[in-house]
Design a protein around this motif. Structure first.
Motif, mmCIF file in Angstrom:
data_model
loop_
_atom_site.group_PDB
_atom_site.id
_atom_site.type_symbol
_atom_site.label_atom_id
_atom_site.label_comp_id
_atom_site.label_asym_id
_atom_site.label_seq_id
_atom_site.Cartn_x
_atom_site.Cartn_y
_atom_site.Cartn_z
ATOM 1 N N THR A 124 69.796 -28.454 23.162
ATOM 2 C CA THR A 124 68.726 -28.432 24.149
ATOM 3 C C THR A 124 68.669 -27.075 24.832
ATOM 4 O OG1 THR A 124 70.086 -29.180 25.998
ATOM 5 C CG2 THR A 124 69.120 -30.890 24.592
ATOM 6 N N LEU A 125 67.564 -26.869 25.543
ATOM 7 C CA LEU A 125 67.436 -25.640 26.327
ATOM 8 C C LEU A 125 68.508 -25.569 27.401
ATOM 9 C CD1 LEU A 125 65.821 -23.059 26.841
ATOM 10 C CD2 LEU A 125 64.267 -24.389 28.282
ATOM 11 N N ARG A 126 68.980 -26.725 27.878
ATOM 12 C CA ARG A 126 70.074 -26.736 28.847
ATOM 13 C C ARG A 126 71.315 -26.077 28.256
ATOM 14 N NH1 ARG A 126 70.318 -26.153 33.403
ATOM 15 N NH2 ARG A 126 69.006 -27.944 33.923
ATOM 16 N N ASP A 127 71.603 -26.341 26.958
ATOM 17 C CA ASP A 127 72.759 -25.703 26.315
ATOM 18 C C ASP A 127 72.588 -24.181 26.287
ATOM 19 O OD1 ASP A 127 73.824 -28.235 25.768
ATOM 20 O OD2 ASP A 127 72.625 -28.402 23.948
ATOM 21 N N VAL A 128 71.350 -23.715 25.996
ATOM 22 C CA VAL A 128 71.097 -22.272 25.960
ATOM 23 C C VAL A 128 71.335 -21.661 27.333
ATOM 24 C CG1 VAL A 128 69.356 -20.497 25.567
ATOM 25 C CG2 VAL A 128 69.472 -22.481 24.051
ATOM 26 N N ILE A 129 70.836 -22.325 28.394
ATOM 27 C CA ILE A 129 71.017 -21.809 29.750
ATOM 28 C C ILE A 129 72.498 -21.786 30.120
ATOM 29 C CG2 ILE A 129 70.529 -22.272 32.187
ATOM 30 C CD1 ILE A 129 67.827 -23.383 31.332
ATOM 31 N N SER A 130 73.227 -22.851 29.761
ATOM 32 C CA SER A 130 74.645 -22.920 30.109
ATOM 33 C C SER A 130 75.440 -21.812 29.434
ATOM 34 C CB SER A 130 75.210 -24.288 29.704
ATOM 35 O OG SER A 130 74.537 -25.325 30.380
ATOM 36 N N ARG A 131 75.057 -21.479 28.180
ATOM 37 C CA ARG A 131 75.810 -20.476 27.425
ATOM 38 C C ARG A 131 75.388 -19.049 27.765
ATOM 39 N NH1 ARG A 131 74.531 -23.762 22.870
ATOM 40 N NH2 ARG A 131 73.002 -22.169 22.280
ATOM 41 N N GLU A 132 74.087 -18.815 27.967
ATOM 42 C CA GLU A 132 73.577 -17.449 27.967
ATOM 43 C C GLU A 132 73.013 -16.964 29.295
ATOM 44 O OE1 GLU A 132 70.884 -16.748 24.712
ATOM 45 O OE2 GLU A 132 71.786 -18.334 23.505
ATOM 46 N N ALA A 133 72.679 -17.865 30.229
ATOM 47 C CA ALA A 133 71.995 -17.435 31.454
ATOM 48 C C ALA A 133 72.902 -16.532 32.289
ATOM 49 C CB ALA A 133 71.557 -18.645 32.271
ATOM 50 N N PRO A 134 72.307 -15.524 32.991
ATOM 51 C CA PRO A 134 70.874 -15.185 32.985
ATOM 52 C C PRO A 134 70.438 -14.524 31.679
ATOM 53 C CG PRO A 134 72.102 -13.634 34.338
ATOM 54 C CD PRO A 134 73.082 -14.697 33.934
ATOM 55 N N LEU A 135 69.272 -14.976 31.175
ATOM 56 C CA LEU A 135 68.752 -14.465 29.920
ATOM 57 C C LEU A 135 67.837 -13.269 30.179
ATOM 58 C CD1 LEU A 135 69.346 -17.621 29.410
ATOM 59 C CD2 LEU A 135 67.839 -17.364 27.445
ATOM 60 N N PRO A 136 67.717 -12.340 29.206
ATOM 61 C CA PRO A 136 66.757 -11.237 29.348
ATOM 62 C C PRO A 136 65.326 -11.781 29.408
ATOM 63 C CG PRO A 136 68.313 -10.823 27.560
ATOM 64 C CD PRO A 136 68.507 -12.242 27.976
ATOM 65 N N PRO A 137 64.437 -11.121 30.160
ATOM 66 C CA PRO A 137 63.059 -11.634 30.293
ATOM 67 C C PRO A 137 62.361 -11.850 28.954
ATOM 68 C CG PRO A 137 63.475 -9.947 31.937
ATOM 69 C CD PRO A 137 64.681 -9.969 31.044
ATOM 70 N N ARG A 138 62.544 -10.951 27.971
ATOM 71 C CA ARG A 138 61.857 -11.137 26.687
ATOM 72 C C ARG A 138 62.358 -12.387 25.987
ATOM 73 N NH1 ARG A 138 61.643 -5.393 23.564
ATOM 74 N NH2 ARG A 138 60.688 -6.754 21.997
ATOM 75 N N ARG A 139 63.653 -12.669 26.085
ATOM 76 C CA ARG A 139 64.210 -13.890 25.490
ATOM 77 C C ARG A 139 63.669 -15.123 26.203
ATOM 78 N NH1 ARG A 139 66.438 -17.417 22.010
ATOM 79 N NH2 ARG A 139 68.469 -18.249 22.570
ATOM 80 N N VAL A 140 63.554 -15.050 27.539
ATOM 81 C CA VAL A 140 63.027 -16.183 28.303
ATOM 82 C C VAL A 140 61.603 -16.510 27.860
ATOM 83 C CG1 VAL A 140 62.287 -16.925 30.602
ATOM 84 C CG2 VAL A 140 64.489 -15.776 30.302
ATOM 85 N N LEU A 141 60.754 -15.493 27.765
ATOM 86 C CA LEU A 141 59.351 -15.756 27.436
ATOM 87 C C LEU A 141 59.179 -16.169 25.990
ATOM 88 C CD1 LEU A 141 57.466 -12.996 29.448
ATOM 89 C CD2 LEU A 141 58.200 -15.271 30.133
ATOM 90 N N SER A 142 60.076 -15.730 25.078
ATOM 91 C CA SER A 142 59.995 -16.174 23.685
ATOM 92 C C SER A 142 60.297 -17.667 23.572
ATOM 93 C CB SER A 142 60.964 -15.377 22.809
ATOM 94 O OG SER A 142 62.309 -15.679 23.127
ATOM 95 N N VAL A 228 61.804 -23.691 35.519
ATOM 96 C CA VAL A 228 62.682 -23.485 34.364
ATOM 97 C C VAL A 228 62.803 -21.992 34.048
ATOM 98 C CG1 VAL A 228 62.934 -23.900 31.887
ATOM 99 C CG2 VAL A 228 62.253 -25.765 33.394
ATOM 100 N N MET A 229 61.674 -21.253 34.130
ATOM 101 C CA MET A 229 61.730 -19.804 33.903
ATOM 102 C C MET A 229 62.680 -19.141 34.892
ATOM 103 S SD MET A 229 58.067 -18.130 32.874
ATOM 104 C CE MET A 229 57.079 -18.915 34.127
ATOM 105 N N LEU A 233 66.046 -16.996 33.972
ATOM 106 C CA LEU A 233 66.159 -15.585 34.336
ATOM 107 C C LEU A 233 67.376 -15.317 35.221
ATOM 108 C CD1 LEU A 233 62.401 -14.881 35.116
ATOM 109 C CD2 LEU A 233 63.729 -13.736 33.333
ATOM 110 N N THR A 234 67.750 -16.301 36.058
ATOM 111 C CA THR A 234 68.790 -16.058 37.061
ATOM 112 C C THR A 234 70.064 -16.842 36.827
ATOM 113 O OG1 THR A 234 67.983 -17.827 38.518
ATOM 114 C CG2 THR A 234 66.978 -15.643 38.766
ATOM 115 N N GLY A 235 69.995 -17.913 36.043
ATOM 116 C CA GLY A 235 71.158 -18.781 35.888
ATOM 117 C C GLY A 235 71.321 -19.741 37.047
ATOM 118 N N GLN A 236 70.376 -19.774 37.986
ATOM 119 C CA GLN A 236 70.435 -20.660 39.138
ATOM 120 C C GLN A 236 69.144 -21.456 39.247
ATOM 121 O OE1 GLN A 236 71.517 -18.655 42.779
ATOM 122 N NE2 GLN A 236 72.745 -17.122 41.697
#
Length: 710
Positions: A124-142, A228-229, A233-236
């Protein structure tokens, strides 16, 4: 925001007195593992638990496929819940989109309400946020882009999700994003809010209007996407608190902070995008997912161009409102003509209110400045306001001498300018004629007209072109439906086109008609067959699905064109695709004769296995039990019949040589029946000379023993 502005000195509006909490209902989910819902969906294991229910990995035994089954929490206590869930499931099932988790079925099995959905392996996107956040803006918008594509399709179909959160965004191993749980919040909310005061949904992503129970539209999904964005972007999360009600309160009374205040390097236009999506006043948010998708793609383009800031884009995305403070922070008095009271600065004034406030201008959301026009500018230094005037004896003003001389000089300058103008005009005309003549020669006159070489063989075209004085080159080959192979299909320049004397003509030679051999796609999967046809520029036409006992589910049984036939590009090839083995209803033949049961089952295509057992009650060759006795199976499956073999045999007493009466008594005492016949030569002794079955043989009780006497 719907409340009063604290800056305006007015009391803040409190949300509707409702208890807000994350729903965590505990049920005996483990007891459901191994259960078959409605005789069809076998629940194998628990995949996840959530506020709305528990998701099980299951098998659809009817279609032999893996599915995800969501068992709803508390649905059996709500009379109308099943009807609402069914209605929302039908709406979600109509939403067919590659970025939306498909809904297959819905039902109620003895009070267990469930929803059958497409099983999406991956994370899930939750797994991505838990592993990678804060994500780069280009990755977030993709990642946000396909989420908004799915929501755009839903909003176009007038379906609102209402519970967008990272847990409801699934990502397959191939990277495809799918949105789950459309309509569930809508199905649950009406009863829950009315009876318990509990708001269903993830409080971290709730739009203020949902907190205030002011109704929902597409903009509440926009708010959730913005939240969610921010988290990506911030991890929070946008707002935090010790209790859900504290978080809900902040949604109503506090703006989502700019991501750049927490993470450095985020461009202003990304901050503006998040602010636009999470505006507390929904009238200032993006109207729906499709509008937000357009804005996201504009921001992605700016990011890909590596722009530190795009002022126009940032201003387009920034929230704007009319500054309406009665007495600003600097203590300025209200200008004349302003009303005594004014809506809060967070609200959007009406057009009439704006017209009544002549000293205001539209300013960015973070500005409290008022525009106050100053006095007109003074005349520039050196401006001649007055001049001296002389008069004659009669009092008539005399013209200044300097002015008359200036007039004469001006007249002379005018005549010189007029003569220079005529000379300039003549020069311009001459230049124009020369330019036109040169242009005509350079663009037209110096060229020849190219000969027509189309349809000629290569040798003929070369000879004809060289005969006309041109060089001839080869420009390659291409297919043609009208020009034979080896002949000229086109030239550069084209026939009649402009070519310089001794110029070069390029010939394109025909390869003949474009044809390819139809591939053998039988036995391939549907995707493999489509790829094989694409290699020969053919396309899949109609797809018919049939049962097959020999071809696996999803594989091609046959194609409309024979293998090897030459076909042109874009030819449609119809396919027959296997639905797998055809299920057959199993009938129960318990109590029937073995002969009847075996004949019926053989005709249905089953293999029959007979297991014989002795039984004192059931007649011999009668079916005592059948496995399986009902349900569905497939041709070739084995059906086991348990068949009575009658009473168990016992040893027959030997009575040869005994008196017939004594022999009868012995046999009958052993449980056998007795039949007596005289031998051909009978002496009247009534002694048993033979018996059948013989003494020591085994026979079932009740068997008739034949005695012969002499």
């Amino acid at each position: 925001m719907r409340g009063r502005s604290a800056r305006a000195g007015l009391p803040a509006r409190s949300p509707t007195p409702t208890t807000y909490e994350e729903v965590t209902v505990t049920t005996r989910d483990d007891d459901l593992v191994g259960r078959v819902l409605d005789g069809r969906y076998y629940l194998r294991k628990i995949l996840a638990r959530g506020g709305m229910g528990t998701v099980f990995l299951a098998t659809d035994t009817r279609l032999d496929r893996t599915v995800a089954v969501k068992v709803m929490q508390g649905g059996d206590t709500d009379i109308d819940f099943s009807e609402r869930l069914s209605s929302e499931a039908r709406a979600a099932a109509r939403l067919s989109h590659p970025n939306v988790v498909a809904v297959f079925d819905q039902g109620d099995d003895a009070g267990v309400l469930y929803l059958v959905m497409e099983y999406v392996p991956g994370h899930t996107l939750r797994d991505v946020i838990s592993r990678e956040a804060p994500l780069p803006p280009r990755r977030v918008l993709s990642l946000i882009d396909p989420l908004l594509v799915a929501l755009s399709a839903a909003h176009d179909a007038r379906i609102i999700h209402r519970d967008i959160k990272p847990e409801n965004v699934l990502i397959t191993p191939s990277g495809q994003l799918k949105v789950a749980d459309f309509g569930l919040a809508r199905a649950i909310t009406p009863n829950t809010q009315a009876t318990t005061g509990v708001l269903i949904g993830s409080v971290s992503y709730l739009a203020p209007e949902l907190v205030l129970n002011e109704g929902a539209d597409a903009r509440c999904d926009v708010y959730a996407v913005g939240a969610v964005m921010f988290e990506m972007l911030t991890g929070q999360k946008p707002h935090t608190g010790e209790t859900p009600i504290q978080v809900a309160y902040q949604h109503v009374h506090a703006d989502v902070p700019a991501p750049s205040t927490l993470v450095t390097g985020i461009p202003p236009y990304v901050d503006a995008l998040v602010a636009r999506a999470t505006a507390r006043d929904r009238d200032q948010r993006s109207a729906d997912a499709r509008v937000l998708l357009h804005q996201v793609r504009r921001v992605r383009s700016a990011l890909e161009a590596e722009l530190v800031d795009d002022v126009d884009l940032t201003q387009d995305l920034q929230l704007h409102r009319v500054a309406a403070s009665m007495a600003g922070p600097d203590g300025w008095p209200a200008p004349e003509g302003w009303p005594e009271s004014w809506p809060d600065a967070d609200a959007t004034p009406t057009a009439a209110a704006v017209m009544a406030a002549p000293y205001t201008e539209t300013v960015p959301d973070d500005s409290t400045a008022l525009y106050r026009p100053g006095p007109p500018e003074a005349y520039a230094t050196g401006y001649e306001a007055t001049r001296a005037v002389t008069r004659d004896a009669a009092g008539i003003p005399a013209p200044p001498v300097e002015h008359t001389r200036a007039g004469n000089r001006a007249s002379t300058r005018f005549e010189d300018k007029h003569r220079r103008g005529r000379r300039m005009l003549i020069a311009v005309l001459v230049v124009a004629v020369l330019a036109a003549t040169f242009g005509w020669w350079y663009g037209v006159a110096r060229y020849d007209s190219a000969p027509d070489l189309l349809g000629m063989t290569v040798a003929q075209a070369r000879a004809e072109g060289q005969r006309a004085g041109y060089s001839v080159d080869d420009a390659g080959q291409e297919f043609s439906e009208t020009v034979p192979r080896g002949s000229v299909v086109s030239t550069e320049p084209e026939p009649g086109g402009r070519i310089l004397p001794e110029g070069t003509m390029a010939l394109t030679i025909s390869k003949g008609k474009e044809r390819y051999a139809a591939p053998d796609v039988e036995g391939m999967s549907e995707d493999e067959a489509e790829a094989a046809l694409a290699e020969v520029k053919a396309i899949v036409g109609d797809v018919e699905r049939e049962y097959s006992d020999t071809v696996d589910t999803g594989d091609v049984i046959s194609a409309s064109l024979p293998v090897g036939r030459m076909i042109r590009p874009d030819t449609e090839v119809d396919l027959v695709v296997s639905k797998g083995r055809k299920p057959v209803t199993v009938k129960d033949y318990t109590g029937k004769s073995l002969e009847t049961a075996q004949a019926k089952l053989d005709k249905a295509g089953f293999e029959v296995e007979v297991d014989r057992v002795y039984d004192d009650e059931v007649p011999k060759d009668q079916v005592m039990a059948q496995d399986p006795a009902s349900g569905t199976a497939y041709k070739g499956d084995t059906i086991t019949l348990t068949v009575s073999d009658g009473r168990e045999p016992i040893e027959v007493p030997g009575v040869v040589g005994k008196n017939v009466d004594d022999a009868r008594a012995i046999l009958e005492a052993a449980g056998f029946k007795v039949k007596v016949e005289k031998e051909r030569i009978h002496f009247g002794s009534n002694l048993v000379s033979r018996q059948s079955p013989g003494g020591g043989d085994e026979a079932p009780p009740g068997t008739t023993i034949l005695l012969r006497i002499v």
